[in-house]
Design a protein around this motif. Structure first.
Motif, short mmCIF file in Angstrom:
data_model
loop_
_atom_site.label_atom_id
_atom_site.label_comp_id
_atom_site.label_asym_id
_atom_site.label_seq_id
_atom_site.Cartn_x
_atom_site.Cartn_y
_atom_site.Cartn_z
N ASP A 115 30.27 40.03 57.37
CA ASP A 115 30.01 39.06 58.44
C ASP A 115 28.89 38.09 58.11
O ASP A 115 28.68 37.11 58.83
CB ASP A 115 29.66 39.79 59.74
N ALA A 116 28.13 38.37 57.03
CA ALA A 116 26.97 37.54 56.73
C ALA A 116 27.01 36.91 55.35
O ALA A 116 26.04 36.29 54.92
CB ALA A 116 25.69 38.38 56.87
N ALA A 117 28.12 37.06 54.63
CA ALA A 117 28.22 36.51 53.28
C ALA A 117 29.64 36.07 53.00
O ALA A 117 30.58 36.45 53.70
CB ALA A 117 27.75 37.54 52.25
N SER A 118 29.81 35.28 51.93
CA SER A 118 31.13 34.76 51.56
C SER A 118 31.52 35.26 50.18
O SER A 118 30.67 35.43 49.30
CB SER A 118 31.13 33.23 51.57
N THR A 119 32.82 35.48 49.99
CA THR A 119 33.34 35.90 48.70
C THR A 119 33.42 34.70 47.76
O THR A 119 33.96 33.66 48.12
CB THR A 119 34.73 36.54 48.85
N VAL A 120 32.89 34.87 46.54
CA VAL A 120 32.88 33.76 45.58
C VAL A 120 33.49 34.14 44.23
O VAL A 120 33.60 33.29 43.35
CB VAL A 120 31.45 33.23 45.36
N LYS A 121 33.88 35.41 44.07
CA LYS A 121 34.50 35.82 42.80
C LYS A 121 35.38 37.04 42.99
O LYS A 121 35.05 37.93 43.77
CB LYS A 121 33.44 36.10 41.74
N LEU A 122 36.49 37.07 42.26
CA LEU A 122 37.38 38.23 42.25
C LEU A 122 37.71 38.56 40.80
O LEU A 122 38.12 37.69 40.04
CB LEU A 122 38.67 37.95 43.02
N GLU A 123 37.52 39.82 40.42
CA GLU A 123 37.88 40.30 39.10
C GLU A 123 38.96 41.37 39.25
O GLU A 123 38.78 42.33 39.99
CB GLU A 123 36.68 40.90 38.38
N VAL A 124 40.07 41.18 38.56
CA VAL A 124 41.18 42.14 38.60
C VAL A 124 41.42 42.67 37.20
O VAL A 124 41.68 41.89 36.27
CB VAL A 124 42.46 41.49 39.16
N ASN A 125 41.33 43.99 37.05
CA ASN A 125 41.57 44.63 35.76
C ASN A 125 43.01 45.10 35.68
O ASN A 125 43.50 45.80 36.58
CB ASN A 125 40.62 45.81 35.58
N LEU A 126 43.71 44.72 34.61
CA LEU A 126 45.10 45.11 34.42
C LEU A 126 45.16 46.36 33.54
O LEU A 126 44.38 46.50 32.60
CB LEU A 126 45.90 43.98 33.78
N PRO A 127 46.07 47.28 33.85
CA PRO A 127 46.13 48.54 33.11
C PRO A 127 46.63 48.34 31.68
O PRO A 127 47.68 47.72 31.47
CB PRO A 127 47.11 49.38 33.94
N LEU A 128 45.90 48.87 30.70
CA LEU A 128 46.31 48.78 29.32
C LEU A 128 47.13 49.98 28.88
O LEU A 128 47.72 49.97 27.79
CB LEU A 128 45.09 48.62 28.41
N ASP A 129 47.18 51.04 29.73
CA ASP A 129 48.07 52.14 29.40
C ASP A 129 49.53 51.78 29.68
O ASP A 129 50.44 52.42 29.17
CB ASP A 129 47.67 53.40 30.17
N HIS A 130 49.72 50.73 30.48
CA HIS A 130 51.05 50.16 30.71
C HIS A 130 50.90 48.64 30.63
O HIS A 130 50.93 47.94 31.64
CB HIS A 130 51.61 50.57 32.07
N PRO A 131 50.71 48.11 29.42
CA PRO A 131 50.38 46.69 29.26
C PRO A 131 51.50 45.75 29.69
O PRO A 131 52.69 46.09 29.63
CB PRO A 131 50.09 46.57 27.76
#
Length: 252
Positions: A55-71
């Motif tokens: 409620d007091a801050a804004s999202t400025v970045k998203l990091e998504v990690n993709l699985p390398l065991d099923h590339p």
């Protein structure tokens, strides 16, 4: 003195109603993959849906990690105004075969960073679209661990994996469920999924499936909200009914 129990009953009922609303709220705040399932072996396009839960801050970045065991050999991001997408690749311990060719590296991470003046403000959400494929055929799900960063320095780690028979974790990782493909196109790729909307022959893209999925999701969310509201109204109505009977008994 006779009115005291009635007041207590009303207070308990209101507290219960507030608890129902509080418990229903967090379910809408997770970072999720939409749609939540796709056929094995094919290509698909998904959205990483990111609600702002601060409620007091804004999202400025998203990091998504993709699985390398099923590339995944093919990963592409949809350009978004105000956001810069960066793709990182990692070398695979064991090459994978895609359409008869060896693939030695795959995308391991996607980072979306907000440009100056862009953000996901409190009460808002954003969707980050990605095309993926070919989807693996040796697993029934893909887990994407994600990190959501706010402009006040907070980082929410959506990395916990749900386990069978256990309650859902507080910060679950987004999961794409993989289903058995109904049929193939003869090249090991399911014909029921596509990495991009198909043209209709008149220069228009066919977004009917995406719209149907979005409508289904919206309907599910609406039903849940209406269910919660119904419970709250029922509890409050019962409380005031009991209060009225108590007052009537006292008056007589």
């Amino acid at each position: 003195m006779r009115s005291l129990p009635a007041r207590r009953i009303a207070a308990v009922a209101l507290t219960a109603a507030a608890s129902v609303v509080a418990l229903a709220g967090p379910a809408f705040a997770h970072v999720t993959v939409n749609p939540g399932n796709a056929p094995q072996g094919g290509y698909t396009a998904v959205d990483f849906r990111v609600p702002n839960e601060n409620d007091a801050a804004s999202t400025v970045k998203l990091e998504v990690n993709l699985p390398l065991d099923h590339p995944l050999a093919s990963v592409r991001t949809l350009p978004m105004p105000g956001w810069t997408a960066t793709i990182e690749k990692s070398k695979l311990d064991k090459p994978i075969k895609v359409h008869g060719n060896d693939v030695n590296e795959a995308v391991s991470k996607i980072t979306w960073t907000a440009d100056a003046g862009t953000k996901i403000a409190p009460g808002q959400f954003q969707e980050f679209r990605v095309s993926l494929g070919p989807l693996p055929t040796d697993t029934d799900k893909l887990v994407f661990k994600a990190l959501q960063s706010y402009d006040n320095g907070d980082v929410v780690r959506w990395i916990d994996e749900a386990k069978d028979g256990q309650p859902e974790p507080a910060k679950p990782a987004p999961v794409l469920a993989l289903t058995k493909a109904a049929s193939g196109d003869g090249h090991g790729v399911a014909a029921t999924a596509s990495a991009a909307p198909a043209a209709d022959g008149h220069g228009h893209t066919d977004d009917a499936k995406d719209e149907a999925a979005a409508d289904t999701k919206a309907s599910d969310s609406t039903a849940r909200v209406l269910g919660v509201v119904g419970i709250v109204v029922g509890v409050i109505g019962t409380a005031f009914g009991i209060l009225g009977l108590r007052r009537k008994s006292s008056a007589s």
